[in-house]
Design an enzyme around this catalytic site. Structure first.
Site, short mmCIF file in Angstrom:
data_model
loop_
_atom_site.label_atom_id
_atom_site.label_comp_id
_atom_site.label_asym_id
_atom_site.label_seq_id
_atom_site.Cartn_x
_atom_site.Cartn_y
_atom_site.Cartn_z
N ASP A 100 0.81 -1.22 0.00
CA ASP A 100 0.00 0.00 0.00
C ASP A 100 0.84 1.28 0.00
O ASP A 100 2.01 1.27 0.41
CB ASP A 100 -0.91 0.03 1.23
CG ASP A 100 -2.11 -0.88 1.09
OD1 ASP A 100 -2.15 -1.69 0.14
OD2 ASP A 100 -3.03 -0.80 1.93
N HIS A 245 3.59 -2.52 3.19
CA HIS A 245 3.67 -1.17 2.65
C HIS A 245 5.00 -0.98 1.91
O HIS A 245 6.03 -1.48 2.36
CB HIS A 245 3.54 -0.12 3.76
CG HIS A 245 2.21 -0.14 4.45
ND1 HIS A 245 1.90 -1.06 5.43
CD2 HIS A 245 1.11 0.63 4.29
CE1 HIS A 245 0.65 -0.86 5.85
NE2 HIS A 245 0.15 0.16 5.18
#
Length: 280
Positions: A100, A245
């Site tokens: 992300d 992430h």
């Protein structure tokens, strides 16, 4: 002129016209030019230049009135869901890795390099404002078979926004993804995992499915490479979606953890891949 003579002359002219029409068709097939005059058909040599192939008269009737291309398929419909998908279906021990908040020029290339080393495809939920400076990274994702999803433009808490703001956050991001990646995204993920009915409705209107996660590495807290890797390995199971992430801060631990747990998953028999859409 008598009535019988007039009728005879009309019939004679009609036969001549029919004959002339037949001559034109035969001449066209033979590749010559025929002109119909008052005294009958006159044939001349073909004109210079390439000649078009003769086309049967029936062929014209077969052409669609609106164009020559295939008919457009009906648009595929996306269901409005009440909750995000947390797992994916697949044969055997299938898992999905997601990243992300990117792309980030500091860490995303290292993630892509590791995935390429093991010939693995993953999903990247990108933010529109990050794509503005990372278009080449999205082009690389497209070239290497990764899936790019919508993670809004500026990573806000969507449940506190109006419908107009929600649509703007998502639509602008879909536009910039299409420009850089080559296709509009088919998946979206709400920042912080905060969903409501408006988010699901607008996402469906934009043709996207909501995808959550099964295993949260919590790598954004920088707990250490070993802790991140252990969370993935312990949570591994068929259909699991892993959240990590590649942007939003210092993601060096996330990069090193991926290098550690990815070969372990593959050696354990897991097939790491990307999900497929199931349209209504």
């Amino acid at each position: 002129m008598k009535k019988d003579q007039l009728l005879t002359r009309l019939l004679t002219r009609r036969r001549a016209l029919i004959a002339a029409t037949g001559a034109v068709g035969a001449a066209a097939t033979a590749g010559v030019i025929t002109t119909v005059t008052r005294d009958g058909p006159v044939t001349s040599a073909p004109a210079a230049g390439p000649q078009a192939r003769p086309v049967k008269s029936s062929a014209y009737r077969l052409q669609p009135v609106t164009g020559y291309g295939p008919p457009r398929a009906a648009p595929r419909r996306t269901l409005v869901r009440r909750e995000a998908q947390l797992k994916v279906s697949g044969r055997g021990r299938t898992m999905v890795l997601t990243f992300d908040d990117g792309p980030d020029p500091r860490f995303t290339p290292d993630v892509l390099d590791t995935l390429a080393e093991y010939d693995v495809r993953a999903m990247f939920f990108v933010c529109g404002e990050m794509v503005a400076g990372g278009r080449k990274l999205l082009a690389r994702m497209a070239d290497e078979g990764h899936v790019v999803g919508n993670h809004t433009w500026s990573h806000p808490l969507l449940t506190r926004l109006t419908r107009r703001r929600i649509r703007s956050e998502m639509e602008r991001t879909s536009d910039v993804i299409e420009d850089a990646y080559g296709e509009r995204p088919e998946w979206f993920r709400a920042p912080y995992g905060a969903w409501n009915r408006a988010v699901f409705q607008i996402g469906a209107e934009l043709g996207m499915e909501p995808l959550g996660w099964t295993v949260d590495t919590l790598d954004w807290t920088t707990p250490g490479v070993r802790t991140i890797a252990n969370r993935v390995e312990r949570g591994a199971a068929p259909g699991v979606v892993v959240l990590s992430h590649d942007a939003g801060g210092d993601r060096s631990q996330s990069v090193r953890a991926l290098r550690r747990y990815l070969p372990e998953l593959l050696d354990s028999g897991y097939h790491v891949t990307v999900p497929r859409r199931h349209y209504a």
